[in-house]
Design a protein around this motif. Structure first.
Motif, PDB file in Angstrom:
ATOM      1  N   THR A 157       0.839  -1.210   0.000  1.00  0.00           N
ATOM      2  CA  THR A 157       0.000   0.000   0.000  1.00  0.00           C
ATOM      3  C   THR A 157       0.866   1.250   0.000  1.00  0.00           C
ATOM      4  O   THR A 157       0.601   2.204  -0.732  1.00  0.00           O
ATOM      5  CB  THR A 157      -0.951  -0.001   1.215  1.00  0.00           C
ATOM      6  OG1 THR A 157      -1.810  -1.138   1.127  1.00  0.00           O
ATOM      7  CG2 THR A 157      -1.774   1.274   1.278  1.00  0.00           C
ATOM      8  N   TRP A 158       1.904   1.263   0.829  1.00  0.00           N
ATOM      9  CA  TRP A 158       2.822   2.405   0.891  1.00  0.00           C
ATOM     10  C   TRP A 158       3.410   2.696  -0.490  1.00  0.00           C
ATOM     11  O   TRP A 158       3.399   3.845  -0.953  1.00  0.00           O
ATOM     12  CB  TRP A 158       3.920   2.123   1.905  1.00  0.00           C
ATOM     13  CG  TRP A 158       4.998   3.172   1.941  1.00  0.00           C
ATOM     14  CD1 TRP A 158       6.268   3.051   1.450  1.00  0.00           C
ATOM     15  CD2 TRP A 158       4.904   4.485   2.487  1.00  0.00           C
ATOM     16  NE1 TRP A 158       6.965   4.213   1.663  1.00  0.00           N
ATOM     17  CE2 TRP A 158       6.151   5.109   2.305  1.00  0.00           C
ATOM     18  CE3 TRP A 158       3.897   5.196   3.122  1.00  0.00           C
ATOM     19  CZ2 TRP A 158       6.408   6.413   2.732  1.00  0.00           C
ATOM     20  CZ3 TRP A 158       4.156   6.495   3.547  1.00  0.00           C
ATOM     21  CH2 TRP A 158       5.394   7.084   3.336  1.00  0.00           C
ATOM     22  N   GLN A 159       3.903   1.665  -1.173  1.00  0.00           N
ATOM     23  CA  GLN A 159       4.517   1.862  -2.479  1.00  0.00           C
ATOM     24  C   GLN A 159       3.495   2.328  -3.512  1.00  0.00           C
ATOM     25  O   GLN A 159       3.781   3.219  -4.316  1.00  0.00           O
ATOM     26  CB  GLN A 159       5.197   0.567  -2.940  1.00  0.00           C
ATOM     27  CG  GLN A 159       6.427   0.246  -2.119  1.00  0.00           C
ATOM     28  CD  GLN A 159       7.002  -1.133  -2.394  1.00  0.00           C
ATOM     29  OE1 GLN A 159       6.324  -2.028  -2.877  1.00  0.00           O
ATOM     30  NE2 GLN A 159       8.273  -1.302  -2.053  1.00  0.00           N
ATOM     31  N   ARG A 160       2.286   1.774  -3.470  1.00  0.00           N
ATOM     32  CA  ARG A 160       1.236   2.176  -4.402  1.00  0.00           C
ATOM     33  C   ARG A 160       0.851   3.633  -4.183  1.00  0.00           C
ATOM     34  O   ARG A 160       0.739   4.403  -5.136  1.00  0.00           O
ATOM     35  CB  ARG A 160       0.023   1.261  -4.231  1.00  0.00           C
ATOM     36  CG  ARG A 160      -1.135   1.610  -5.161  1.00  0.00           C
ATOM     37  CD  ARG A 160      -2.306   0.641  -5.055  1.00  0.00           C
ATOM     38  NE  ARG A 160      -2.683   0.261  -3.699  1.00  0.00           N
ATOM     39  CZ  ARG A 160      -3.398   1.013  -2.854  1.00  0.00           C
ATOM     40  NH1 ARG A 160      -3.819   2.208  -3.223  1.00  0.00           N
ATOM     41  NH2 ARG A 160      -3.712   0.556  -1.658  1.00  0.00           N
ATOM     42  N   ALA A 164       1.438   6.777  -6.811  1.00  0.00           N
ATOM     43  CA  ALA A 164       0.311   7.584  -7.259  1.00  0.00           C
ATOM     44  C   ALA A 164       0.538   9.064  -6.984  1.00  0.00           C
ATOM     45  O   ALA A 164       0.051   9.924  -7.717  1.00  0.00           O
ATOM     46  CB  ALA A 164      -0.979   7.110  -6.581  1.00  0.00           C
ATOM     47  N   ALA A 165       1.289   9.389  -5.920  1.00  0.00           N
ATOM     48  CA  ALA A 165       1.533  10.782  -5.543  1.00  0.00           C
ATOM     49  C   ALA A 165       2.578  11.446  -6.436  1.00  0.00           C
ATOM     50  O   ALA A 165       2.681  12.669  -6.456  1.00  0.00           O
ATOM     51  CB  ALA A 165       1.972  10.858  -4.083  1.00  0.00           C
TER      52      ALA A 165
END
Length: 166
Positions: A157-160, A164-165
């Motif tokens: 989740t952190w990497q996704r 995205a940011a």
């Protein structure tokens, strides 16, 4: 926003850390810190962390305004109220999570907030932490069990979210 610096905690931070640890609004949100403040306990925390993970001083112009760390896979932080509401907790938490995932072999980082700490709950939510458990945990400062919301953030989740940011 002010420029934050992160470094190991050191003995010279005792005055600044005592200031933070002497504020009831801060210590009541920490699970393991005593109230009233115990000088020897605070002094014992004024040294580089030597366990599983890291604990940093959060500094502005080399003055400690709080601490943040990921120890045993669990995120924790405290900030002097004079800097509340300035985005410092979010910025420091993001830096700590990024550092933990870059340097530790973990798939999950956890973080917890007392039921009556919505500001910290918002910080964790902004970074992608999701609720996974609520239970009572004894608060050393309060002297009784308090309802705690446990959250977690997976590496995936952190990497996704970071991708995205960008």
């Amino acid at each position: 926003m002010v420029e934050l610096k992160y470094r190991d905690i050191r003995p010279g931070d005792l005055t600044d850390l005592t200031e933070v640890a002497s504020d009831w609004s801060v210590v009541r949100q920490l699970g393991g810190w005593p109230w009233p403040p115990e000088p020897e306990f605070t002094k014992s925390r004024c040294q580089p962390y030597d366990g599983d993970g890291f604990v940093w001083a959060i500094c502005i112009d080399d003055k400690l305004y709080g601490t943040i760390g990921v120890t045993g896979g669990d995120l924790g932080y405290m900030l002097n109220p004079v800097v509340h509401g300035k985005g410092i907790a979010t910025k420091a938490t993001e830096a700590a999570v990024a550092h933990a995932y870059a340097t530790q072999d973990r798939d999950v980082i956890t973080g917890s907030t007392w039921y009556d700490n919505p500001a910290s709950a918002r910080v964790l939510g902004k970074l992608g932490f999701v609720h996974w458990q609520t239970r009572y945990v004894r608060s050393k400062a309060r002297g009784f069990p308090v309802l705690v919301h446990h959250r977690k953030l997976t590496r995936e989740t952190w990497q996704r979210l970071r991708s995205a940011a960008q």
